[in-house]
Design an enzyme around this catalytic site. Structure first.
Site, short mmCIF file in Angstrom:
data_model
loop_
_atom_site.label_atom_id
_atom_site.label_comp_id
_atom_site.label_asym_id
_atom_site.label_seq_id
_atom_site.Cartn_x
_atom_site.Cartn_y
_atom_site.Cartn_z
N SER A 122 0.84 -1.20 0.00
CA SER A 122 0.00 0.00 0.00
C SER A 122 0.87 1.24 0.00
CB SER A 122 -0.85 0.06 1.26
OG SER A 122 -1.45 -1.16 1.52
N HIS A 143 -1.84 -2.98 -6.98
CA HIS A 143 -2.44 -2.59 -5.70
C HIS A 143 -3.95 -2.83 -5.70
CE1 HIS A 143 -3.33 0.75 -2.58
NE2 HIS A 143 -3.12 -0.40 -1.98
N GLU A 155 -4.75 -0.61 -8.86
CA GLU A 155 -3.76 0.33 -9.39
C GLU A 155 -2.55 -0.45 -9.90
OE1 GLU A 155 -4.78 4.18 -6.53
OE2 GLU A 155 -3.20 2.83 -5.88
N ASN A 194 -5.20 6.52 -2.30
CA ASN A 194 -4.82 6.84 -0.92
C ASN A 194 -4.14 8.20 -0.84
OD1 ASN A 194 -5.84 4.38 -0.17
ND2 ASN A 194 -3.85 3.36 -0.02
N1 NAD Z 1 -5.44 -5.13 4.39
C1 NAD Z 1 -5.65 -4.12 3.56
O1 NAD Z 1 -6.64 -3.38 3.67
C2 NAD Z 1 -4.69 -3.89 2.43
C3 NAD Z 1 -5.14 -3.19 1.28
C4 NAD Z 1 -4.25 -3.02 0.21
C5 NAD Z 1 -2.95 -3.51 0.30
N2 NAD Z 1 -2.55 -4.16 1.43
C6 NAD Z 1 -1.17 -4.68 1.46
O2 NAD Z 1 -1.22 -6.08 1.20
C7 NAD Z 1 -0.14 -6.74 1.89
C8 NAD Z 1 -0.70 -7.84 2.75
O3 NAD Z 1 -1.60 -7.28 3.68
P1 NAD Z 1 -2.71 -8.15 4.44
O4 NAD Z 1 -3.64 -7.19 5.06
O5 NAD Z 1 -3.21 -9.23 3.54
O6 NAD Z 1 -1.79 -8.83 5.59
P2 NAD Z 1 -2.12 -10.12 6.48
O7 NAD Z 1 -1.31 -9.95 7.70
O8 NAD Z 1 -3.59 -10.33 6.58
O9 NAD Z 1 -1.52 -11.33 5.60
C9 NAD Z 1 -0.17 -11.49 5.32
C10 NAD Z 1 0.12 -12.98 5.26
O10 NAD Z 1 1.45 -13.16 4.74
C11 NAD Z 1 2.02 -14.27 5.41
N3 NAD Z 1 3.49 -14.25 5.21
C12 NAD Z 1 4.46 -13.69 5.96
N4 NAD Z 1 5.67 -13.91 5.38
C13 NAD Z 1 5.45 -14.62 4.25
C14 NAD Z 1 6.27 -15.14 3.21
N5 NAD Z 1 7.60 -14.94 3.23
N6 NAD Z 1 5.69 -15.85 2.20
C15 NAD Z 1 4.35 -16.02 2.17
N7 NAD Z 1 3.51 -15.56 3.12
C16 NAD Z 1 4.05 -14.86 4.14
C17 NAD Z 1 1.55 -14.10 6.84
O11 NAD Z 1 1.69 -15.33 7.55
C18 NAD Z 1 0.11 -13.67 6.63
O12 NAD Z 1 -0.78 -14.78 6.58
C19 NAD Z 1 0.60 -5.63 2.65
O13 NAD Z 1 1.67 -5.19 1.87
C20 NAD Z 1 -0.46 -4.55 2.79
O14 NAD Z 1 0.10 -3.26 2.91
C21 NAD Z 1 -3.40 -4.38 2.48
#
Ligand code: NAD
Length: 384
Positions: A122, A143, A155, A194
């Protein structure tokens, strides 16, 4: 339509975003692997996907059986298995730069040379992440918005070395999974949706600090003006910690004007994080707060719109995206009825620039100074 170049997708992370992206790919007909670090995380992700696909199937929204869709997914904890024959890699692991860098480096060992690498970050610099790989031309941001299955916007972010071919392949891929791609031609903090909304929070907290209005007075004004949620109600809903970290990041990468206000800092320190902890700006212990609409009228809600328009014009001036794409990003990423350029079309550009100068002086924030083409009036030509 399935893009010819991409047959198999590997998604890293089975969390909030990862499992949703896997589900979208499988529903669109792609073979997709989903990798997480522990079997229990992979299993949890698979269960969430199955529950969601079953619901969509029951509503008659899918042409294929649940088993056909689930059968396209390979859940695994083994990185080599996930990545080895993928044409596209989507990284959705925690927002920690070094973790993402290390993971991309490791993927280089197993991925095909032609595989495109993408990150769902993000906030982080796509150019910076690409440097961990030997394929900077085949590296971009992808994104998605939360929840990926429901939100239409994706995006597609160009890093410094991303090739046009990579951009085009990703734009086609996004369309093939039923989403709307928006091209972000420069890798700027916050990308589009954002980024455009970020100065609004600066103004909201500046209003609080100056004693212009209370959170409830501001929210009452916004709700009376037709917004489905008040601004502080929405911050509580998203989580004050999430918002605090976002603004802190912008203060380090865009301008110190984004430095989070002491008001939110204290709430975060006290653990009053909003709906998830039961208390933030409002008490959520009995559900959604009741906002007293009789408290409306202390602020002009147009001011909050103007600072977003200003940021949108700045992005256009910087060559980040077209006005059309910026409008699409705000409508689909933030459910806005109109995009910033569509609103600007209905306003007097000169008056907008004047009001922004006033806001900049009143609140002592340089970021509210009008964007170059607002100041010169050049933007009016673009709006025609
Ligand atoms: N949650 C949101 O609203 C949102 C929106 C847009 C973008 N993002 C971005 O998406 C990404 C993930 O966010 P999320 O909310 O899904 O996080 P999350 O914590 O829900 O999920 C992340 C997952 O990745 C796993 N993980 C850790 N290391 C790993 C590896 N080396 N290989 C594979 N899996 C691994 C973790 O165990 C976890 O299950 C981040 O970069 C976040 O900024 C999040």
């Amino acid at each position: 339509m399935v893009v010819n170049k991409i047959k198999k997708v590997a998604v890293l992370g089975a969390g909030t975003m990862g499992h949703g992206i896997v589900e979208l790919c499988a529903m669109a007909g792609y073979k997709v692997s989903m990798r997480d670090v522990k079997q229990e995380f992979v299993d949890r992700g698979m269960k969430m996907i199955r529950d969601s696909v079953e619901k969509l199937h029951a509503k008659g929204k899918l042409k294929e059986s649940v088993e056909t869709i689930m059968g396209r997914i390979t859940p695994t904890v083994d990185l080599a298995t996930a990545v080895k024959d993928a044409d596209l890699l989507v990284e959705a692991i925690p927002e920690i730069f070094s973790l993402k860098q290390e993971t991309f480096k490791e993927c280089e060992k197993y991925a095909k040379p032609e595989c495109i690498f993408t990150s769902n970050t993000s906030t982080m610099s796509i150019t910076g992440l690409a440097k961990a790989t030997k394929r900077e031309d085949k590296f971009a941001g992808l994104h998605f918005f939360n929840p990926p299955v429901l939100m239409q916007l994706v995006e597609v972010i160009r890093g410094e070395k991303t090739s046009e071919e990579t951009m085009k392949t990703l734009v086609d891929f996004v369309k093939s999974i039923g989403k709307v791609p928006v091209r972000v031609e420069k890798d700027v903090p916050g990308f589009i949706a954002n980024r455009v909304t970020a100065p609004r929070s600066v103004l909201l907290f500046a209003m609080l600090e100056k004693g212009v209005a209370t959170p409830e007075e501001i929210d009452a004004t916004l709700k009376k003006a037709g917004y489905p949620m008040g601004a502080f109600e929405l911050l509580d809903y998203v989580g004050l910690d999430v918002h605090y970290n976002g603004q802190k990041y912008y203060s380090e990468t865009i301008s110190p004007d984004f430095t989070p206000s002491k008001i939110i800092e204290e709430k975060v320190k006290k653990g009053e994080l909003g709906a998830k902890t039961g208390k933030g700006f409002y008490d959520w212990s009995k559900g959604r707060p009741q906002i007293d609409l009789s408290k409306a009228g202390k602020i002009d809600p147009l001011d909050l719109v103007l600072v977003e328009i200003n940021e949108a014009v700045k992005l256009y001036d910087m060559g980040v995206a077209t006005p059309q794409d910026i409008d699409v990003a705000l409508k689909l990423g933030y459910n806005r009825a109109k995009g910033p350029f569509e609103i600007l079309k209905e306003l007097d550009v000169k008056k907008v620039a004047q009001r922004l100068e006033e806001l900049s002086k009143t609140y002592n924030k340089k970021i509210f100074m009008p964007a170059e083409s607002l100041k010169t009036g050049k933007i009016a030509k673009v709006l025609k």
